[in-house]
Design a protein around this motif. Structure first.
Motif, PDB file in Angstrom:
ATOM      1  N   ILE A 142       0.888  -1.271  -0.008  1.00 46.74           N
ATOM      2  CA  ILE A 142      -0.011   0.084  -0.018  1.00 46.74           C
ATOM      3  C   ILE A 142       0.854   1.233   0.146  1.00 46.74           C
ATOM      4  N   GLY A 143       1.882   0.953   0.930  1.00 44.45           N
ATOM      5  CA  GLY A 143       2.869   2.346   0.840  1.00 44.45           C
ATOM      6  C   GLY A 143       3.530   2.575  -0.663  1.00 44.45           C
ATOM      7  N   GLU A 144       3.833   1.570  -1.185  1.00 45.15           N
ATOM      8  CA  GLU A 144       4.282   1.499  -2.654  1.00 45.15           C
ATOM      9  C   GLU A 144       3.279   2.336  -3.676  1.00 45.15           C
ATOM     10  N   ILE A 145       1.993   1.853  -3.481  1.00 45.90           N
ATOM     11  CA  ILE A 145       1.035   2.431  -4.201  1.00 45.90           C
ATOM     12  C   ILE A 145       0.811   3.799  -3.782  1.00 45.90           C
ATOM     13  N   LEU A 146       0.913   4.068  -2.633  1.00 41.99           N
ATOM     14  CA  LEU A 146       0.538   5.585  -2.207  1.00 41.99           C
ATOM     15  C   LEU A 146       1.762   6.632  -2.799  1.00 41.99           C
ATOM     16  N   ASP A 147       3.076   6.015  -2.534  1.00 41.98           N
ATOM     17  CA  ASP A 147       4.250   6.770  -3.443  1.00 41.98           C
ATOM     18  C   ASP A 147       3.887   6.933  -4.906  1.00 41.98           C
ATOM     19  N   ALA A 148       3.814   5.716  -5.498  1.00 42.93           N
ATOM     20  CA  ALA A 148       3.575   6.129  -6.943  1.00 42.93           C
ATOM     21  C   ALA A 148       2.252   7.037  -7.332  1.00 42.93           C
ATOM     22  N   TYR A 149       1.158   7.089  -6.377  1.00 44.85           N
ATOM     23  CA  TYR A 149       0.247   7.857  -6.754  1.00 44.85           C
ATOM     24  C   TYR A 149       0.523   9.407  -6.570  1.00 44.85           C
ATOM     25  N   ARG A 150       1.255   9.593  -5.526  1.00 38.63           N
ATOM     26  CA  ARG A 150       1.806  10.902  -5.140  1.00 38.63           C
ATOM     27  C   ARG A 150       2.593  11.580  -6.207  1.00 38.63           C
ATOM     28  N   LYS A 151       3.588  10.592  -6.492  1.00 42.08           N
ATOM     29  CA  LYS A 151       4.378  11.135  -7.853  1.00 42.08           C
ATOM     30  C   LYS A 151       3.690  11.219  -9.127  1.00 42.08           C
ATOM     31  N   ALA A 152       2.670  10.586  -9.430  1.00 41.87           N
ATOM     32  CA  ALA A 152       1.784  10.922 -10.677  1.00 41.87           C
ATOM     33  C   ALA A 152       0.857  12.134 -10.620  1.00 41.87           C
ATOM     34  N   PHE A 153       0.295  12.293  -9.109  1.00 36.61           N
ATOM     35  CA  PHE A 153      -0.461  13.297  -9.238  1.00 36.61           C
ATOM     36  C   PHE A 153      -0.346  14.418  -8.309  1.00 36.61           C
ATOM     37  N   GLY A 154       0.793  14.338  -7.376  1.00 32.53           N
ATOM     38  CA  GLY A 154       1.202  15.445  -6.395  1.00 32.53           C
ATOM     39  C   GLY A 154       0.631  15.309  -5.041  1.00 32.53           C
ATOM     40  N   GLU A 155       0.831  15.885  -4.182  1.00 30.64           N
ATOM     41  CA  GLU A 155       0.531  15.761  -2.648  1.00 30.64           C
ATOM     42  C   GLU A 155      -0.806  16.844  -2.603  1.00 30.64           C
ATOM     43  N   LEU A 156      -1.802  16.483  -1.795  1.00 34.60           N
ATOM     44  CA  LEU A 156      -2.961  17.167  -1.695  1.00 34.60           C
ATOM     45  C   LEU A 156      -2.693  18.408  -0.987  1.00 34.60           C
ATOM     46  N   ASP A 157      -3.806  19.285  -1.183  1.00 34.55           N
ATOM     47  CA  ASP A 157      -3.630  20.470  -0.683  1.00 34.55           C
ATOM     48  C   ASP A 157      -3.931  20.515   0.770  1.00 34.55           C
ATOM     49  N   VAL A 158      -4.827  19.455   1.224  1.00 38.05           N
ATOM     50  CA  VAL A 158      -5.189  19.432   2.424  1.00 38.05           C
ATOM     51  C   VAL A 158      -4.810  18.375   3.357  1.00 38.05           C
ATOM     52  N   ASN A 159      -4.925  18.080   4.283  1.00 33.78           N
ATOM     53  CA  ASN A 159      -4.728  17.156   5.329  1.00 33.78           C
ATOM     54  C   ASN A 159      -5.735  15.896   4.916  1.00 33.78           C
ATOM     55  N   ALA A 160      -5.234  14.859   4.482  1.00 32.58           N
ATOM     56  CA  ALA A 160      -6.262  13.763   3.941  1.00 32.58           C
ATOM     57  C   ALA A 160      -6.911  13.105   5.184  1.00 32.58           C
TER      58      ALA A 160
END
Length: 278
Positions: free
Chosen positions: A255-273
């Motif tokens: 799940i951590g790898e998927i999250l890292d890949a997601y953030r690399k593709a779409f960037g960080e959220l502007d708010v606290n998820a």
């Protein structure tokens, strides 16, 4: 002179100004109360008596010029002032006659002739009112007949004229008369047409504005608004997914790898998820 002992209306029950004027005669001397010098008395008396002669020879215009000057300079010379008012009334200048009689009454309100002058003022006023009413009625009729006259002129106006025998004959109006009537009627019609055209154009513009506003509203409500709502829903889902992945990233390495890949593709959220999930 007695100005009131005889009726002053003719058989048609119209005030007879000539009958009153005929009672005025030449004077041998000026009124004593008139504050003028001896030489002026003679000159004024001469002017007045010549005016009487002019009236008797139907030279009313000449008499009126002389009497006007005398009445303006010596308003207390009541014979001249009142006679000038009567001549104004005789020539149908009733508004001026009414004002002249008022001046006479203002200058000598206690004179013996004052009651008669007041009656003449009332008669002049009534004639003025009747004349104004006739003029107003005639103008209204002419205004209503303008389109009709223009129409008749365009097809040839018929007018009646007297021939040598006194009988009537019908002839065509002259070209100039037809053009004048057409021009007056055309101006009237053009004014009415311009007013109607302006109102029609304003109404058409209002209708077009309503139609355009309605079309824009429909486009926004059925085309643009659904896209905005769908994008908002999609954004909320992605935010929820990222928040969920962030919570479970420490528990599962995949799940951590998927999250890292997601953030690399779409960037960080502007708010606290995490806060959004809570």
């Amino acid at each position: 002179m007695d100005y009131t002992n005889a009726p002053v209306k003719n058989k048609a029950n119209v005030f007879d100004w000539d009958r009153v004027i005929s009672k005025y005669a030449k004077l041998d001397s000026m009124p004593r109360e008139l504050p003028v010098s001896v030489s002026e008395r003679e000159r004024i008396l001469s002017v007045y008596n010549r005016a009487i002669d002019q009236i008797r020879t139907d030279n009313t215009d000449v008499a009126m010029i002389a009497l006007e000057k005398v009445s303006v300079r010596w308003p207390h010379f009541i014979e001249a002032s009142s006679l000038y008012g009567l001549l104004l009334a005789k020539t149908q200048r009733f508004a001026e006659a009414e004002k002249q009689f008022e001046k006479v009454l203002l200058a000598l309100p206690d004179a013996d002739i004052a009651p008669a002058v007041n009656e003449w003022r009332k008669e002049a006023r009534q004639e003025r009112i009747r004349e104004e009413a006739r003029d107003s009625s005639r103008r209204r009729r002419e205004h209503k007949l303008l389109p009709v006259r223009a129409s008749l002129a365009s097809s040839g106006i018929l007018q009646r004229a007297a021939d040598e025998d006194g009988t009537g004959r019908v002839q065509m109006a002259s070209k100039r008369e037809q053009e004048e009537v057409l021009r007056s009627g055309g101006d009237y019609a053009q004014g009415s047409s311009s007013a109607r055209t302006g109102t029609t154009k304003l109404f058409q513009v209002a209708i077009i504005a309503v139609i355009v506003a309605s079309i824009l509203f429909l486009i926004f409500y059925f085309v643009i608004r659904p896209s905005i709502v769908a994008n908002e829903n999609r954004r909320e889902r992605l935010e929820w997914l990222e928040a969920a992945l962030s919570e479970r990233a420490g528990e599962n390495e995949s799940i951590g790898e998927i999250l890292d890949a997601y953030r690399k593709a779409f960037g960080e959220l502007d708010v606290n998820a995490a806060e959004l999930v809570e």
